[in-house]
Design a protein around this motif. Structure first.
Motif, PDB file in Angstrom:
ATOM      1  N   PHE A 253       0.844  -1.204   0.000  1.00  0.00           N
ATOM      2  CA  PHE A 253       0.000   0.000   0.000  1.00  0.00           C
ATOM      3  C   PHE A 253       0.875   1.250   0.000  1.00  0.00           C
ATOM      4  O   PHE A 253       0.624   2.200  -0.748  1.00  0.00           O
ATOM      5  CB  PHE A 253      -0.914  -0.012   1.233  1.00  0.00           C
ATOM      6  CG  PHE A 253      -1.763   1.229   1.371  1.00  0.00           C
ATOM      7  CD1 PHE A 253      -2.989   1.315   0.735  1.00  0.00           C
ATOM      8  CD2 PHE A 253      -1.335   2.311   2.120  1.00  0.00           C
ATOM      9  CE1 PHE A 253      -3.779   2.455   0.858  1.00  0.00           C
ATOM     10  CE2 PHE A 253      -2.106   3.453   2.249  1.00  0.00           C
ATOM     11  CZ  PHE A 253      -3.332   3.523   1.614  1.00  0.00           C
ATOM     12  N   VAL A 254       1.900   1.259   0.847  1.00  0.00           N
ATOM     13  CA  VAL A 254       2.798   2.418   0.953  1.00  0.00           C
ATOM     14  C   VAL A 254       3.488   2.687  -0.385  1.00  0.00           C
ATOM     15  O   VAL A 254       3.607   3.838  -0.816  1.00  0.00           O
ATOM     16  CB  VAL A 254       3.839   2.201   2.069  1.00  0.00           C
ATOM     17  CG1 VAL A 254       4.965   3.235   1.981  1.00  0.00           C
ATOM     18  CG2 VAL A 254       3.165   2.272   3.434  1.00  0.00           C
ATOM     19  N   LEU A 255       3.946   1.627  -1.050  1.00  0.00           N
ATOM     20  CA  LEU A 255       4.589   1.808  -2.353  1.00  0.00           C
ATOM     21  C   LEU A 255       3.617   2.426  -3.352  1.00  0.00           C
ATOM     22  O   LEU A 255       3.991   3.327  -4.121  1.00  0.00           O
ATOM     23  CB  LEU A 255       5.094   0.458  -2.888  1.00  0.00           C
ATOM     24  CG  LEU A 255       5.833   0.530  -4.235  1.00  0.00           C
ATOM     25  CD1 LEU A 255       7.161   1.265  -4.081  1.00  0.00           C
ATOM     26  CD2 LEU A 255       6.080  -0.877  -4.802  1.00  0.00           C
ATOM     27  N   GLY A 256       2.366   1.975  -3.328  1.00  0.00           N
ATOM     28  CA  GLY A 256       1.360   2.541  -4.221  1.00  0.00           C
ATOM     29  C   GLY A 256       1.128   4.011  -3.957  1.00  0.00           C
ATOM     30  O   GLY A 256       1.016   4.822  -4.890  1.00  0.00           O
ATOM     31  N   VAL A 257       1.081   4.386  -2.675  1.00  0.00           N
ATOM     32  CA  VAL A 257       0.902   5.797  -2.316  1.00  0.00           C
ATOM     33  C   VAL A 257       2.099   6.614  -2.771  1.00  0.00           C
ATOM     34  O   VAL A 257       1.951   7.723  -3.308  1.00  0.00           O
ATOM     35  CB  VAL A 257       0.688   5.952  -0.793  1.00  0.00           C
ATOM     36  CG1 VAL A 257       0.758   7.422  -0.388  1.00  0.00           C
ATOM     37  CG2 VAL A 257      -0.651   5.345  -0.390  1.00  0.00           C
ATOM     38  N   TYR A 258       3.296   6.073  -2.568  1.00  0.00           N
ATOM     39  CA  TYR A 258       4.505   6.799  -2.995  1.00  0.00           C
ATOM     40  C   TYR A 258       4.444   7.115  -4.481  1.00  0.00           C
ATOM     41  O   TYR A 258       4.741   8.233  -4.913  1.00  0.00           O
ATOM     42  CB  TYR A 258       5.772   5.989  -2.693  1.00  0.00           C
ATOM     43  CG  TYR A 258       6.958   6.505  -3.473  1.00  0.00           C
ATOM     44  CD1 TYR A 258       7.514   7.754  -3.188  1.00  0.00           C
ATOM     45  CD2 TYR A 258       7.475   5.782  -4.556  1.00  0.00           C
ATOM     46  CE1 TYR A 258       8.565   8.257  -3.944  1.00  0.00           C
ATOM     47  CE2 TYR A 258       8.516   6.278  -5.304  1.00  0.00           C
ATOM     48  CZ  TYR A 258       9.063   7.510  -4.996  1.00  0.00           C
ATOM     49  OH  TYR A 258      10.093   8.024  -5.752  1.00  0.00           O
ATOM     50  N   TYR A 259       4.032   6.131  -5.288  1.00  0.00           N
ATOM     51  CA  TYR A 259       4.005   6.367  -6.730  1.00  0.00           C
ATOM     52  C   TYR A 259       2.920   7.362  -7.126  1.00  0.00           C
ATOM     53  O   TYR A 259       3.056   8.058  -8.146  1.00  0.00           O
ATOM     54  CB  TYR A 259       3.890   5.049  -7.504  1.00  0.00           C
ATOM     55  CG  TYR A 259       5.246   4.461  -7.787  1.00  0.00           C
ATOM     56  CD1 TYR A 259       6.056   4.986  -8.782  1.00  0.00           C
ATOM     57  CD2 TYR A 259       5.744   3.406  -7.021  1.00  0.00           C
ATOM     58  CE1 TYR A 259       7.322   4.477  -9.020  1.00  0.00           C
ATOM     59  CE2 TYR A 259       7.016   2.889  -7.262  1.00  0.00           C
ATOM     60  CZ  TYR A 259       7.794   3.440  -8.260  1.00  0.00           C
ATOM     61  OH  TYR A 259       9.053   2.940  -8.488  1.00  0.00           O
ATOM     62  N   LYS A 260       1.854   7.459  -6.350  1.00  0.00           N
ATOM     63  CA  LYS A 260       0.866   8.511  -6.608  1.00  0.00           C
ATOM     64  C   LYS A 260       1.469   9.881  -6.291  1.00  0.00           C
ATOM     65  O   LYS A 260       1.335  10.834  -7.049  1.00  0.00           O
ATOM     66  CB  LYS A 260      -0.389   8.282  -5.760  1.00  0.00           C
ATOM     67  CG  LYS A 260      -1.295   7.166  -6.255  1.00  0.00           C
ATOM     68  CD  LYS A 260      -2.572   7.105  -5.420  1.00  0.00           C
ATOM     69  CE  LYS A 260      -3.539   6.062  -5.973  1.00  0.00           C
ATOM     70  NZ  LYS A 260      -3.049   4.690  -5.838  1.00  0.00           N
ATOM     71  N   LEU A 261       2.135   9.965  -5.141  1.00  0.00           N
ATOM     72  CA  LEU A 261       2.717  11.243  -4.714  1.00  0.00           C
ATOM     73  C   LEU A 261       3.851  11.695  -5.622  1.00  0.00           C
ATOM     74  O   LEU A 261       3.958  12.880  -5.949  1.00  0.00           O
ATOM     75  CB  LEU A 261       3.217  11.134  -3.266  1.00  0.00           C
ATOM     76  CG  LEU A 261       2.139  10.979  -2.189  1.00  0.00           C
ATOM     77  CD1 LEU A 261       2.791  10.667  -0.838  1.00  0.00           C
ATOM     78  CD2 LEU A 261       1.294  12.251  -2.080  1.00  0.00           C
ATOM     79  N   GLN A 262       4.698  10.763  -6.038  1.00  0.00           N
ATOM     80  CA  GLN A 262       5.878  11.163  -6.796  1.00  0.00           C
ATOM     81  C   GLN A 262       5.538  11.696  -8.189  1.00  0.00           C
ATOM     82  O   GLN A 262       6.337  12.408  -8.803  1.00  0.00           O
ATOM     83  CB  GLN A 262       6.883  10.013  -6.887  1.00  0.00           C
ATOM     84  CG  GLN A 262       6.420   8.765  -7.598  1.00  0.00           C
ATOM     85  CD  GLN A 262       6.820   8.711  -9.056  1.00  0.00           C
ATOM     86  OE1 GLN A 262       7.918   9.114  -9.409  1.00  0.00           O
ATOM     87  NE2 GLN A 262       5.934   8.204  -9.904  1.00  0.00           N
ATOM     88  N   THR A 263       4.324  11.385  -8.688  1.00  0.00           N
ATOM     89  CA  THR A 263       3.953  11.941  -9.988  1.00  0.00           C
ATOM     90  C   THR A 263       3.886  13.460  -9.939  1.00  0.00           C
ATOM     91  O   THR A 263       4.165  14.131 -10.928  1.00  0.00           O
ATOM     92  CB  THR A 263       2.588  11.399 -10.473  1.00  0.00           C
ATOM     93  OG1 THR A 263       1.571  11.758  -9.530  1.00  0.00           O
ATOM     94  CG2 THR A 263       2.617   9.898 -10.637  1.00  0.00           C
ATOM     95  N   PHE A 264       3.521  14.013  -8.774  1.00  0.00           N
ATOM     96  CA  PHE A 264       3.423  15.462  -8.659  1.00  0.00           C
ATOM     97  C   PHE A 264       4.795  16.117  -8.580  1.00  0.00           C
ATOM     98  O   PHE A 264       4.914  17.339  -8.619  1.00  0.00           O
ATOM     99  CB  PHE A 264       2.583  15.841  -7.435  1.00  0.00           C
ATOM    100  CG  PHE A 264       1.128  15.484  -7.602  1.00  0.00           C
ATOM    101  CD1 PHE A 264       0.280  16.298  -8.328  1.00  0.00           C
ATOM    102  CD2 PHE A 264       0.623  14.312  -7.074  1.00  0.00           C
ATOM    103  CE1 PHE A 264      -1.049  15.963  -8.518  1.00  0.00           C
ATOM    104  CE2 PHE A 264      -0.711  13.964  -7.250  1.00  0.00           C
ATOM    105  CZ  PHE A 264      -1.551  14.793  -7.967  1.00  0.00           C
ATOM    106  N   LEU A 265       5.853  15.314  -8.485  1.00  0.00           N
ATOM    107  CA  LEU A 265       7.222  15.831  -8.517  1.00  0.00           C
ATOM    108  C   LEU A 265       7.871  15.536  -9.864  1.00  0.00           C
ATOM    109  O   LEU A 265       8.456  16.416 -10.498  1.00  0.00           O
ATOM    110  CB  LEU A 265       8.041  15.188  -7.384  1.00  0.00           C
ATOM    111  CG  LEU A 265       9.497  15.631  -7.247  1.00  0.00           C
ATOM    112  CD1 LEU A 265       9.580  17.130  -6.986  1.00  0.00           C
ATOM    113  CD2 LEU A 265      10.164  14.855  -6.118  1.00  0.00           C
ATOM    114  N   TYR A 266       7.728  14.301 -10.323  1.00  0.00           N
ATOM    115  CA  TYR A 266       8.395  13.917 -11.564  1.00  0.00           C
ATOM    116  C   TYR A 266       7.640  14.367 -12.816  1.00  0.00           C
ATOM    117  O   TYR A 266       8.237  14.501 -13.882  1.00  0.00           O
ATOM    118  CB  TYR A 266       8.627  12.402 -11.595  1.00  0.00           C
ATOM    119  CG  TYR A 266       9.804  11.993 -10.723  1.00  0.00           C
ATOM    120  CD1 TYR A 266      11.112  12.154 -11.162  1.00  0.00           C
ATOM    121  CD2 TYR A 266       9.601  11.483  -9.446  1.00  0.00           C
ATOM    122  CE1 TYR A 266      12.187  11.806 -10.367  1.00  0.00           C
ATOM    123  CE2 TYR A 266      10.676  11.121  -8.635  1.00  0.00           C
ATOM    124  CZ  TYR A 266      11.972  11.288  -9.108  1.00  0.00           C
ATOM    125  OH  TYR A 266      13.034  10.948  -8.308  1.00  0.00           O
TER     126      TYR A 266
END
Length: 442
Positions: A274-287
């Motif tokens: 779950f945490v990995l999935g959240v990270y990839y959602k969040l990192q889109t707003f940076l990358y």
């Protein structure tokens, strides 16, 4: 329209003017992805599961089409810089021809394989039914999506970023508006459920392609799609695919990485998945903003490289790197300062929030180093060095991170996977710069 401004105007001003529209449009597209999932989840949990299973196939199709579009972008920019208008027109026309072939092929293949593909992952007949119903409509619009992306990369190649932004955002906004209307049957529309979600997506893609066509006719580009250049040109196909295939693989590799990391993390508990999935959602707003800078750089690099302006190519690379370094520094500070609040956007479970906070703090240590890989990879695509760019992506998403995650997690548990991210970014940054230098000299 004279394209010489690409080698005359101040570099930083040029990058910002071409990148900012792309950053904005991709942020809207990211919002659309979240909204789309939100409404489908309201149908049922099975519907959301079906969409999750269909997503990798859609992502693969998008990766191939966008990657090929990057090839079109680079080849057109190069020929414009070399003042070879005829070859730029040929590249655009052949790109549209191949894009149409890709769209028809993926439409047929996507509809044909979806049922057996879904049955590989689930025995739930309801999930399979949802997935097939969604796919049958979504893949009907594959050709419209391909046309949209060919237009998009052609417009960007000649510096028409605001028009490209307008078309991209229009498609996303139409999709966002139509989603609840067609899924739940608002106003005069019938309730269509998951088919409504697929139809809304397809209409958004078709509308964007149509708007590109209208703008192409109303305000002609410096390059033209010409009937006389439709004859198969295998040498030009090779140029487009030499860049497009590595670019497609670059875009597909993150999906492979997520799948592998999920397998490793499952052994330590579903909370980490779950945490990995959240990270990839969040990192889109940076990358995504970083990718916007890359999209702004590509046509500038291709044009100046074709024009022989090598000092200017170096300055474009340097200024783009500085801009991305600033973004990544801001992202690092935010993740270190308020990781709990970021995780709180997705869960109220204190155990999950704690695990997520640790993950964000550790992973963010690699953000700044990743700037080098992001810019080097994107710059090499802009220069037509697709294979060199692929080497960087393979290091980031396969060669370094997967063994690192497996080995470090043996000693540190799930946290070892998070440490693998910054280790990979540090190692890949050094490799990226060496590959870039070699690619430019070659």
């Amino acid at each position: 329209m004279d394209q010489t401004y690409m080698k005359e105007q101040p570099v930083l001003k040029l990058i910002l003017s071409m990148a900012l529209p792309m950053v904005l449009s991709m942020m809207v597209s990211s919002l659309y992805n979240i909204v789309d999932s939100f409404f489908i989840a309201r149908i049922s949990e099975d519907a959301m599961t079906a969409l999750s299973l269909v997503y990798p196939v859609q992502n693969l199709v998008n990766a191939v089409m966008i990657g090929f579009g990057i090839g079109i972008n680079a080849v057109i920019s190069f020929y414009l810089g070399a003042q070879d208008k005829e070859m730029a027109d040929r590249a655009a026309t052949q790109g549209m021809l191949l894009g149409t072939i890709h769209g028809i092929g993926f439409m047929i293949l996507g509809i044909a394989v979806m049922r057996p593909f879904l049955q590989m992952f689930t025995g739930n007949a309801q999930i399979v039914d949802y997935g097939v119903r969604y796919s049958r409509i979504a893949f009907l619009f594959a050709t419209a999506l391909s046309w949209q992306l060919v237009f998009e990369k052609t417009f960007q190649a000649v510096g028409r970023m605001v028009e490209s932004m307008t078309c991209m955002m229009s498609g996303a906004v139409i999709n966002i508006i139509l989603d609840p209307v067609m899924i739940f049957g608002l106003g005069p529309f019938p309730k269509m459920g998951i088919e409504g979600a697929a139809l809304a997506t397809g209409i958004g893609q078709a509308a964007a392609a149509l708007l590109y066509l209208i703008l192409y006719i109303a305000n002609p580009l410096p390059v033209k799609y010409r009937k006389k250049y439709l004859k198969v040109d295998l040498r030009l196909w090779k140029k487009l695919y030499v860049i497009g295939i590595p670019a497609s693989l670059n875009l597909a590799l993150p999906s492979l990485l997520i799948s592998v990391l999920n397998v490793i993390l499952t052994g330590y508990g579903e909370v980490y998945v779950f945490v990995l999935g959240v990270y990839y959602k969040l990192q889109t707003f940076l990358y995504l903003p970083a990718n916007g800078i890359v999209q702004g750089m590509r046509p500038l690099l291709g044009y100046n490289y074709g024009a022989g302006e090598h000092k200017r190519v170096h300055k474009i690379f340097r200024d783009g790197l500085i801009l991305v370094l600033v973004m990544m520094t801001v992202g690092t500070v935010i993740c270190l300062a308020v990781p709990g609040q970021l995780m709180g956007l997705f869960t109220a479970n204190p155990v999950t929030m704690q695990a997520g906070s640790v993950a964000l703090r550790v992973i963010s240590l690699g953000f700044i180093a990743s700037s080098v890989s992001v810019i080097c990879s994107g710059a090499l695509e802009g220069l037509g060095k697709g294979v060199h760019s692929l080497i960087i992506s393979l290091c980031r998403y396969v060669v370094v991170i997967i063994p690192a995650a497996f080995i470090v997690s043996r000693f540190m548990g799930a946290v070892g996977v998070w440490h693998a991210f910054w280790i990979t970014e540090a190692v890949t940054a050094a490799i990226s710069y060496m590959v870039y230098r070699k690619g430019v000299k070659g």
